[in-house]
Design a protein around this motif. Structure first.
Motif, short mmCIF file in Angstrom:
data_model
loop_
_atom_site.label_atom_id
_atom_site.label_comp_id
_atom_site.label_asym_id
_atom_site.label_seq_id
_atom_site.Cartn_x
_atom_site.Cartn_y
_atom_site.Cartn_z
N GLY A 293 0.25 -37.24 7.70
CA GLY A 293 0.78 -37.92 8.30
C GLY A 293 1.76 -37.56 9.79
N HIS A 294 1.94 -36.18 9.65
CA HIS A 294 2.29 -35.69 10.95
C HIS A 294 1.67 -35.63 12.45
CE1 HIS A 294 7.07 -36.02 9.76
NE2 HIS A 294 5.85 -35.30 8.96
N LEU A 295 -0.12 -35.17 11.90
CA LEU A 295 -1.02 -34.40 13.07
C LEU A 295 -1.25 -36.00 13.15
CD1 LEU A 295 -2.69 -32.18 10.33
CD2 LEU A 295 -0.87 -32.21 12.07
N LEU A 296 -1.97 -37.15 12.69
CA LEU A 296 -2.50 -38.12 12.86
C LEU A 296 -1.66 -39.83 13.12
CD1 LEU A 296 -5.77 -38.85 10.82
CD2 LEU A 296 -5.36 -37.46 12.53
N ASP A 297 -1.91 -39.73 14.69
CA ASP A 297 -0.94 -41.16 14.83
C ASP A 297 -1.00 -41.91 13.97
OD1 ASP A 297 0.77 -39.42 16.99
OD2 ASP A 297 -0.66 -40.07 18.63
N ILE B 296 0.59 -49.74 -1.06
CA ILE B 296 2.11 -49.37 -0.62
C ILE B 296 2.62 -50.08 0.13
CG2 ILE B 296 3.22 -47.46 -0.45
CD1 ILE B 296 2.13 -47.23 -3.05
N PRO B 297 3.84 -50.00 0.15
CA PRO B 297 4.66 -50.38 1.48
C PRO B 297 5.42 -48.95 2.11
CG PRO B 297 6.25 -50.93 -0.13
CD PRO B 297 4.57 -50.84 -0.93
N GLY B 298 5.51 -49.25 3.78
CA GLY B 298 5.88 -47.97 4.35
C GLY B 298 4.86 -47.27 4.64
N PHE B 299 4.05 -47.11 3.72
CA PHE B 299 1.99 -45.86 4.10
C PHE B 299 1.37 -47.02 4.99
CE2 PHE B 299 -1.38 -43.83 1.95
CZ PHE B 299 -1.42 -42.84 3.31
N SER B 300 1.28 -47.23 6.41
CA SER B 300 0.08 -47.57 6.56
C SER B 300 -1.09 -47.25 8.18
CB SER B 300 0.64 -48.58 7.36
OG SER B 300 1.75 -48.34 8.81
N ILE B 301 -1.73 -47.31 7.53
CA ILE B 301 -2.95 -46.58 8.24
C ILE B 301 -3.45 -48.08 9.09
CG2 ILE B 301 -5.01 -45.64 8.91
CD1 ILE B 301 -4.09 -44.75 5.80
N PHE C 259 -10.77 -39.74 9.39
CA PHE C 259 -10.71 -38.57 9.41
C PHE C 259 -8.75 -37.80 9.20
CE2 PHE C 259 -12.15 -39.66 13.52
CZ PHE C 259 -13.45 -38.87 13.51
N GLY C 260 -7.82 -38.85 8.34
CA GLY C 260 -7.35 -38.92 7.10
C GLY C 260 -7.60 -38.42 6.39
N ALA C 261 -8.77 -38.99 5.20
CA ALA C 261 -9.24 -38.68 4.07
C ALA C 261 -9.47 -37.13 3.93
CB ALA C 261 -10.26 -39.99 3.84
N ILE C 262 -10.77 -36.48 5.62
CA ILE C 262 -10.82 -35.02 5.68
C ILE C 262 -9.46 -34.24 5.64
CG2 ILE C 262 -12.46 -33.91 7.56
CD1 ILE C 262 -13.29 -36.70 8.04
N ILE C 263 -9.26 -34.85 6.57
CA ILE C 263 -8.13 -33.73 6.47
C ILE C 263 -7.44 -33.39 5.34
CG2 ILE C 263 -5.18 -33.56 8.20
CD1 ILE C 263 -6.91 -35.38 10.03
N ILE C 264 -6.70 -34.63 4.40
CA ILE C 264 -6.11 -34.72 3.27
C ILE C 264 -7.60 -33.47 1.94
CG2 ILE C 264 -5.84 -36.23 1.40
CD1 ILE C 264 -4.74 -37.97 3.30
N SER C 265 -8.37 -34.06 2.16
CA SER C 265 -9.46 -33.46 1.53
C SER C 265 -9.18 -31.75 1.36
CB SER C 265 -10.90 -33.84 1.41
OG SER C 265 -11.11 -35.18 0.93
N ILE C 266 -9.35 -31.81 2.54
CA ILE C 266 -9.72 -29.97 3.29
C ILE C 266 -8.16 -28.88 2.85
CG2 ILE C 266 -8.96 -28.48 5.20
CD1 ILE C 266 -10.78 -30.02 6.97
N LEU C 267 -7.02 -29.99 3.23
CA LEU C 267 -5.37 -29.61 2.97
C LEU C 267 -5.46 -29.72 1.20
CD1 LEU C 267 -3.19 -32.02 5.12
CD2 LEU C 267 -3.73 -28.66 5.55
N SER C 268 -5.99 -30.93 0.69
CA SER C 268 -6.02 -30.17 -0.81
C SER C 268 -6.41 -29.12 -1.58
CB SER C 268 -5.95 -31.56 -1.71
OG SER C 268 -5.63 -32.99 -0.84
N SER C 269 -7.74 -28.91 -1.05
CA SER C 269 -8.51 -27.64 -1.17
C SER C 269 -7.43 -26.59 -0.70
CB SER C 269 -10.25 -27.73 -0.42
OG SER C 269 -10.95 -28.99 -0.75
N ILE C 270 -6.95 -26.37 0.14
CA ILE C 270 -6.25 -25.04 0.20
C ILE C 270 -5.19 -25.09 -0.40
CG2 ILE C 270 -5.19 -23.69 2.03
CD1 ILE C 270 -6.86 -25.45 4.46
#
Length: 118
Positions: A25-29, A88-93, A101-112
């Motif tokens: 959420g902080h990385l992607l606008d 989820i209210p309060g969480f939007s894309i 791209f968010g799913a890719i970042i989340i997958s990478i971060l989750s793996s790390i």
């Protein structure tokens, strides 16, 4: 497997998703998170969606996934993230590509995160 192990595994995945969604959420606008409660709810719902709905979509799209050499899995991950955002209210894309791209970042971060704490 006993119930305690499953509960601990679900809580661990929820915590990992929480951290990954917060960072993404902080990385992607285009991903907007209004509160920590929204992130926590999104992490929980994403875990549930990935546990129950994602495997069905993976099986149904197996021919397409094979043809694209596995790249269609990224589309499925983006759809799961969009589904979570719609629930989820309060969480939007903002768009599919942001979810992609968010799913890719989340997958990478989750793996790390999983590799560090496992």
């Amino acid at each position: 497997m006993n119930l305690r192990y499953r509960r601990n595994k679900l809580m661990t995945r929820c915590l990992i998703n929480f951290i990954a969604i917060l960072i993404t959420g902080h990385l992607l606008d285009g991903i907007v998170v209004n509160s920590l409660i929204a992130v926590l709810a999104a992490a929980f719902v994403l875990g549930i969606v990935n546990t129950f709905i994602r495997p069905i979509l993976v099986i149904l799209s197996l021919p397409l996934t094979i043809i694209t050499l596995g790249l269609f899995t990224f589309v499925i991950n983006a759809l799961m993230l969009l589904l979570t955002a719609s629930l989820i209210p309060g969480f939007s894309i903002s768009s599919f590509w942001t979810a992609f791209f968010g799913a890719i970042i989340i997958s990478i971060l989750s793996s790390i995160i999983l590799a560090v704490f496992d």
